[in-house]
Design a protein around this motif. Structure first.
Motif, PDB file in Angstrom:
ATOM      1  N   GLU A 147      36.058  42.943  33.906  1.00 40.77           N
ATOM      2  CA  GLU A 147      36.189  44.242  34.570  1.00 40.77           C
ATOM      3  C   GLU A 147      37.349  45.043  33.991  1.00 40.77           C
ATOM      4  O   GLU A 147      37.265  46.258  33.853  1.00 40.77           O
ATOM      5  CB  GLU A 147      36.372  44.029  36.068  1.00 40.77           C
ATOM      6  CG  GLU A 147      35.130  43.486  36.763  1.00 40.77           C
ATOM      7  CD  GLU A 147      35.363  43.220  38.231  1.00 40.77           C
ATOM      8  OE1 GLU A 147      36.533  43.325  38.645  1.00 40.77           O
ATOM      9  OE2 GLU A 147      34.392  42.897  38.951  1.00 40.77           O
ATOM     10  N   GLU A 148      38.442  44.360  33.672  1.00 35.90           N
ATOM     11  CA  GLU A 148      39.604  45.043  33.116  1.00 35.90           C
ATOM     12  C   GLU A 148      39.275  45.687  31.773  1.00 35.90           C
ATOM     13  O   GLU A 148      39.795  46.746  31.437  1.00 35.90           O
ATOM     14  CB  GLU A 148      40.756  44.054  32.960  1.00 35.90           C
ATOM     15  CG  GLU A 148      41.981  44.596  32.246  1.00 35.90           C
ATOM     16  CD  GLU A 148      42.681  45.671  33.064  1.00 35.90           C
ATOM     17  OE1 GLU A 148      43.420  46.462  32.473  1.00 35.90           O
ATOM     18  OE2 GLU A 148      42.474  45.718  34.295  1.00 35.90           O
ATOM     19  N   PRO A 187      50.258  52.823  35.267  1.00 34.95           N
ATOM     20  CA  PRO A 187      48.795  52.674  35.147  1.00 34.95           C
ATOM     21  C   PRO A 187      48.399  51.751  34.004  1.00 34.95           C
ATOM     22  O   PRO A 187      47.244  51.752  33.587  1.00 34.95           O
ATOM     23  CB  PRO A 187      48.356  54.120  34.865  1.00 34.95           C
ATOM     24  CG  PRO A 187      49.488  54.694  34.071  1.00 34.95           C
ATOM     25  CD  PRO A 187      50.751  54.038  34.586  1.00 34.95           C
ATOM     26  N   GLY A 234      44.539  42.943  39.797  1.00 32.97           N
ATOM     27  CA  GLY A 234      43.811  44.148  40.193  1.00 32.97           C
ATOM     28  C   GLY A 234      43.784  44.337  41.695  1.00 32.97           C
ATOM     29  O   GLY A 234      43.939  45.452  42.210  1.00 32.97           O
ATOM     30  N   GLU A 235      43.573  43.226  42.450  1.00 34.72           N
ATOM     31  CA  GLU A 235      43.569  43.306  43.912  1.00 34.72           C
ATOM     32  C   GLU A 235      44.951  43.678  44.437  1.00 34.72           C
ATOM     33  O   GLU A 235      45.069  44.432  45.412  1.00 34.72           O
ATOM     34  CB  GLU A 235      43.115  41.969  44.493  1.00 34.72           C
ATOM     35  CG  GLU A 235      41.652  41.649  44.209  1.00 34.72           C
ATOM     36  CD  GLU A 235      41.286  40.224  44.571  1.00 34.72           C
ATOM     37  OE1 GLU A 235      40.096  39.918  44.666  1.00 34.72           O
ATOM     38  OE2 GLU A 235      42.213  39.391  44.732  1.00 34.72           O
ATOM     39  N   TYR A 236      46.001  43.164  43.798  1.00 37.74           N
ATOM     40  CA  TYR A 236      47.367  43.494  44.224  1.00 37.74           C
ATOM     41  C   TYR A 236      47.638  44.976  44.012  1.00 37.74           C
ATOM     42  O   TYR A 236      48.208  45.647  44.883  1.00 37.74           O
ATOM     43  CB  TYR A 236      48.362  42.653  43.434  1.00 37.74           C
ATOM     44  CG  TYR A 236      49.809  42.886  43.836  1.00 37.74           C
ATOM     45  CD1 TYR A 236      50.383  42.146  44.862  1.00 37.74           C
ATOM     46  CD2 TYR A 236      50.587  43.849  43.202  1.00 37.74           C
ATOM     47  CE1 TYR A 236      51.707  42.364  45.241  1.00 37.74           C
ATOM     48  CE2 TYR A 236      51.896  44.074  43.574  1.00 37.74           C
ATOM     49  CZ  TYR A 236      52.452  43.329  44.597  1.00 37.74           C
ATOM     50  OH  TYR A 236      53.744  43.548  44.975  1.00 37.74           O
ATOM     51  N   ARG A 237      47.207  45.501  42.864  1.00 42.74           N
ATOM     52  CA  ARG A 237      47.424  46.922  42.577  1.00 42.74           C
ATOM     53  C   ARG A 237      46.665  47.782  43.579  1.00 42.74           C
ATOM     54  O   ARG A 237      47.198  48.763  44.107  1.00 42.74           O
ATOM     55  CB  ARG A 237      46.982  47.228  41.155  1.00 42.74           C
ATOM     56  CG  ARG A 237      46.958  48.704  40.813  1.00 42.74           C
ATOM     57  CD  ARG A 237      46.590  48.905  39.359  1.00 42.74           C
ATOM     58  NE  ARG A 237      47.754  48.798  38.483  1.00 42.74           N
ATOM     59  CZ  ARG A 237      47.684  48.732  37.155  1.00 42.74           C
ATOM     60  NH1 ARG A 237      46.508  48.724  36.556  1.00 42.74           N
ATOM     61  NH2 ARG A 237      48.792  48.657  36.421  1.00 42.74           N
ATOM     62  N   ALA A 238      45.408  47.408  43.863  1.00 40.51           N
ATOM     63  CA  ALA A 238      44.613  48.182  44.829  1.00 40.51           C
ATOM     64  C   ALA A 238      45.237  48.115  46.222  1.00 40.51           C
ATOM     65  O   ALA A 238      45.285  49.104  46.950  1.00 40.51           O
ATOM     66  CB  ALA A 238      43.178  47.655  44.864  1.00 40.51           C
ATOM     67  N   GLY A 239      45.726  46.930  46.616  1.00 39.55           N
ATOM     68  CA  GLY A 239      46.348  46.782  47.925  1.00 39.55           C
ATOM     69  C   GLY A 239      47.614  47.600  48.058  1.00 39.55           C
ATOM     70  O   GLY A 239      47.900  48.161  49.126  1.00 39.55           O
ATOM     71  N   SER A 240      48.393  47.716  46.987  1.00 44.15           N
ATOM     72  CA  SER A 240      49.628  48.506  47.057  1.00 44.15           C
ATOM     73  C   SER A 240      49.319  49.994  47.207  1.00 44.15           C
ATOM     74  O   SER A 240      50.025  50.718  47.886  1.00 44.15           O
ATOM     75  CB  SER A 240      50.466  48.261  45.796  1.00 44.15           C
ATOM     76  OG  SER A 240      49.809  48.787  44.647  1.00 44.15           O
ATOM     77  N   LYS A 241      48.221  50.448  46.598  1.00 50.76           N
ATOM     78  CA  LYS A 241      47.851  51.856  46.729  1.00 50.76           C
ATOM     79  C   LYS A 241      47.366  52.172  48.124  1.00 50.76           C
ATOM     80  O   LYS A 241      47.580  53.272  48.645  1.00 50.76           O
ATOM     81  CB  LYS A 241      46.761  52.196  45.711  1.00 50.76           C
ATOM     82  CG  LYS A 241      47.241  52.169  44.266  1.00 50.76           C
ATOM     83  CD  LYS A 241      46.114  52.504  43.311  1.00 50.76           C
ATOM     84  CE  LYS A 241      46.606  52.498  41.870  1.00 50.76           C
ATOM     85  NZ  LYS A 241      45.504  52.782  40.914  1.00 50.76           N
ATOM     86  N   GLU A 242      46.703  51.198  48.772  1.00 52.02           N
ATOM     87  CA  GLU A 242      46.202  51.408  50.130  1.00 52.02           C
ATOM     88  C   GLU A 242      47.251  51.138  51.190  1.00 52.02           C
ATOM     89  O   GLU A 242      46.999  51.300  52.380  1.00 52.02           O
ATOM     90  CB  GLU A 242      44.990  50.496  50.371  1.00 52.02           C
ATOM     91  CG  GLU A 242      43.815  50.821  49.459  1.00 52.02           C
ATOM     92  CD  GLU A 242      42.707  49.797  49.568  1.00 52.02           C
ATOM     93  OE1 GLU A 242      42.882  48.857  50.372  1.00 52.02           O
ATOM     94  OE2 GLU A 242      41.686  49.923  48.874  1.00 52.02           O
TER      95      GLU A 242
END
Length: 758
Positions: free
Chosen positions: A394-395, A712, A743-751
């Protein structure tokens, strides 16, 4: 020009106002035509539903009490050992403790009493009292005098519920549930009493019931048990009388003392209790009238604000087009002069579309390179889990799921030109269900490597054979010529290299079985013979020796494997398999010691093993492995405790200076300080509380979290920035320590779903 603009403006203004008025007018007629009836129906349905929630919640609480009683006395029978004990202290302590434990499981119950026939004491969830003391001093109820209380404890034969009454000692009001215990049929030897605080009942009822009405609970005999909001409606006796007359009708309009009420009733099948809501009609309909007025006000506001918005938006309807032209000129100046706004935008769109097609072709070309790199990493054994494979794909813009897989090598006749047969992408589309295929060109001419994956975990070998034969048939039909396929065994992600070796062996076996067929590795006869002589014992000894750091046993097991090869002369495929197993064992040993990220990187991959031609090459490779391991476990004078320049503080600073360097390794650190790697690790942990690898990883992960949140950058770039030259190792380590992928950590920090960065 101005007149034309004005006419267009009026036309659009009138048309938009009509579009606004039409739905509002229709909606108004519908609302005023059906609003009252529908709202009354919703009012009735909503109150019945709310009342049923009260009934359901109360039933659930009473079910818990019944289940608790049954479990305590019959199923679990945890009181029995204490009941039969002759030791009074043990008996009373045990029974009180069990009652207290069960009471804590049901906060709805305030106190539990247990009275055995023939005993003069009552066990409670808080203490043990004599019957007289319990009735005289601990609890005193006006409607439950001492004589009646003692009689109920001794002679009650059916479950009885007493309505809430005030305890004169504490001032609290309790509903009392008296439950006889029948451990044997038709024989009761004890009675349990559950004290339920009326405030708990009210709290449960207030969770659901409206504030403008009264809610009552009537027992199975129609007597009022308790109620809330009694000042907002008729008295409990009147409610009980009307409930008896209402029958099974769930809702009615009831007029009493000249005032109208909605009367809602729900009965519990579990207890026979009736739950009643009495709601004044005028207050309910007042909300309907208020809703109607609010609707009219809303319509007026919508017309006013909507008309104003339409007017001003249309007044400047050409302004966005003008701005769009200016933006188009800045981004892509038109080569032709005199174009108007729409023509300028059209020119920019056509030009950008052409450029986008060229960019798409470049991206597609790059996608093929990414896919090839991913498949090479898979066949080299760089992925340990399906998550790593998925995240890496995915990356890099090529999603691929990890699952049971098998590798196949497709070979076309040597004399055919490359364009005469389907490409790897075309072959992928021919994969038969339940498989998906991912392919690339092989290093050798007229050969392709395909990895077949499936989500079906319980796939049988026969299904795999059938699917692969269907694939070869379809490929033959598409190619219109001879196609030979060599297939390895089905394995998981970590077994992909072995499956590739097996496919390579199988395609080589075409010399015996012939071409234009599918050759399965399992069908090669020599495989079963070699399996009986395979040096499993030596491999097991090698694994244990690496784990314990015994260089003598390491060399002995390697010598045993080399001796097996020289003595048995197994096929080259077996030799390659042995080499693969040993490399995996070495890597696994480093991993178990917590040094997997520092394992030697110069070991061959699966494609290097494929090119092994002689036993001498294999022996040299194993001697190199042995030398690496001996070096790591060498315990000479350097094993002594460091001092001076080799202090623990100096080691911390050494790691802080070098951990971002992807070439940094603990082996280099052990060489720098003249210590064996295990001794360095033990000394470092003794003085700093962490191993060198744990400390290095903590620094890298802290930097990685900061970069994931604040930049990013891709995972590959972040991995390199914090000292990892392998993004798979970075992803694996990150998930081990944080429980989520980068990726999940990055998404969680944005939310905003992360508690904070470390």
């Amino acid at each position: 020009m101005q007149t034309i603009t004005y006419r267009i403006f009026l036309k659009y203004l009138i048309s938009h106002l009509v579009l606004l008025l039409v739905p509002i007018t229709i909606t108004t007629f519908v609302v005023f035509g059906f609003f009252v009836d529908r709202l009354q129906e919703e009012l009735i349905a909503g109150n019945l539903n709310t009342l049923d929630k009260v009934r359901y919640s109360m039933d659930e609480q009473l079910k818990q009490v019944q289940q608790m009683t049954n479990q305590l006395v019959v199923e679990d029978n945890s009181l029995y050992p204490y009941r039969i004990s002759d030791n009074w202290g043990y008996k009373s302590f045990g029974i009180v403790r069990e009652l207290k434990r069960f009471r804590m499981h049901t906060p709805f119950v305030r106190e539990i009493w247990l009275s055995y026939r023939g005993e003069e004491v009552v066990y409670t969830s808080s203490s043990v009292y004599s019957r007289s003391m319990l009735a005289d001093r601990i609890y005193r109820f006006e409607d439950w005098p001492k004589e009646k209380l003692l009689q109920d404890l001794n002679a009650e034969t059916r479950t009885t519920i007493l309505p809430p009454a005030t305890d004169l000692n504490s001032g609290e009001r309790y509903m009392r549930m008296i439950v006889p215990l029948f451990p044997y049929q038709n024989y009761t030897d004890a009675t349990m009493v559950f004290l339920i605080n009326e405030a708990s009942l009210h709290s449960l009822m207030e969770t659901y019931t409206p504030s403008s009405g009264a809610v009552w609970i009537l027992d199975q005999n129609g007597r009022p048990l308790t109620g809330i909001g009694a000042e907002l409606g008729p008295a409990g006796a009147s409610v009980a009388e009307h409930a008896a007359l209402q029958g099974d009708d769930p809702n009615q309009e009831w007029t009493i003392d000249g005032k109208s009420y909605y009367f809602f009733l729900v009965q519990s099948e579990l207890t026979g209790w009736k739950y009643v809501t009495v709601l004044p009609v005028n207050e309910a309909m007042q909300k309907v009238e208020q809703a109607r007025q609010f609707y009219l006000y809303g319509v007026v506001c919508i017309l006013a604000f909507g008309g104003a918005i339409i007017f001003f938006s249309l007044r400047w309807n050409y302004w966005p087009i003008h701005r769009l032209r200016l933006a188009s000129d800045r981004v892509l100046p038109a080569r032709t002069k005199g174009l108007n706004e729409l023509e300028t935008v059209q020119y920019a769109l056509d030009t950008l579309s052409s450029q986008n097609r060229l960019l798409g072709e470049r991206v597609k070309s790059q996608s093929q390179a990414v896919k090839r790199q991913l498949l090479l990493a898979l066949l080299k054994g760089e992925f340990d889990t399906e998550d790593e494979l998925r995240v890496y794909g995915e990356e890099n813009g090529f999603p691929i799921s990890g699952s049971p897989l098998a590798t196949a090598i497709v070979e076309f006749p040597a004399g055919a030109s490359p364009g005469a047969y389907p490409s790897a992408e075309e072959m992928e589309k021919l994969a038969a269900a339940p498989f998906r295929a991912y392919g690339m060109e092989h290093f050798e001419m007229n050969r392709y490597v395909l990895v077949f994956m499936t989500d079906k975990r319980d796939l049988s070998p026969e299904q795999f054979r059938s699917s692969l034969n269907q694939f070869r048939d379809a490929l033959c039909a598409s190619a219109g010529g001879v196609v030979t396929v060599g297939a390895g065994s089905i394995s998981d992600i970590t077994g992909a290299p072995r499956s590739y070796l097996e496919a390579k062996t199988a395609i080589g076996y075409r010399f015996i079985q012939g071409v234009n067929r599918t050759i399965f590795y399992e069908d090669i006869p020599v495989r079963s013979e070699v399996a009986e002589e395979y040096p499993h014992k030596n491999l097991k000894v090698l694994k244990l020796a690496i784990k314990s750091g015994n260089t003598g046993k390491i060399n002995g097991s390697i010598s045993g494997i080399i001796g097996f090869i020289r003595e048995r002369q197994p096929p080259l495929a077996v030799v390659r398999g042995l080499c693969f197993d040993m490399i995996r064992i070495v890597d696994g040993g480093w991993r178990e010691m917590g040094l997997n990220e520092q394992s030697p990187s110069e070991y061959p991959d699966i494609f290097d093993l494929e090119r092994l031609e002689t036993i001498d090459e294999f022996e040299r490779l194993m001697l190199s492995v042995s030398a690496d391991l001996s070096r790591a476990f060498d315990c000479g004078p350097a094993a002594e405790e460091p001092s001076g320049a080799r202090s623990a503080e100096d080691m911390l600073q050494y790691i802080q200076r070098n951990y971002r360097n992807s070439g940094f390794s603990l082996q280099d650190m052990s060489d720098h300080y003249g210590m064996a790697l295990p001794n360095l690790s033990s000394y470092f942990k003794e003085n700093n509380g962490l191993t060198p690898l744990e400390y290095t990883t903590s620094l890298r992960m802290a930097d990685a979290k900061e970069l994931l949140v604040s930049t990013p950058h891709t995972l590959k770039a972040i991995a390199e920035d914090v000292g990892y030259n392998n993004v798979c190792s970075f992803i694996r380590r990150f998930k081990q320590l944080t429980g989520m992928t980068p990726g999940e950590y990055r998404a969680g920090s944005k939310e905003g779903g992360l508690p904070g960065r470390q």
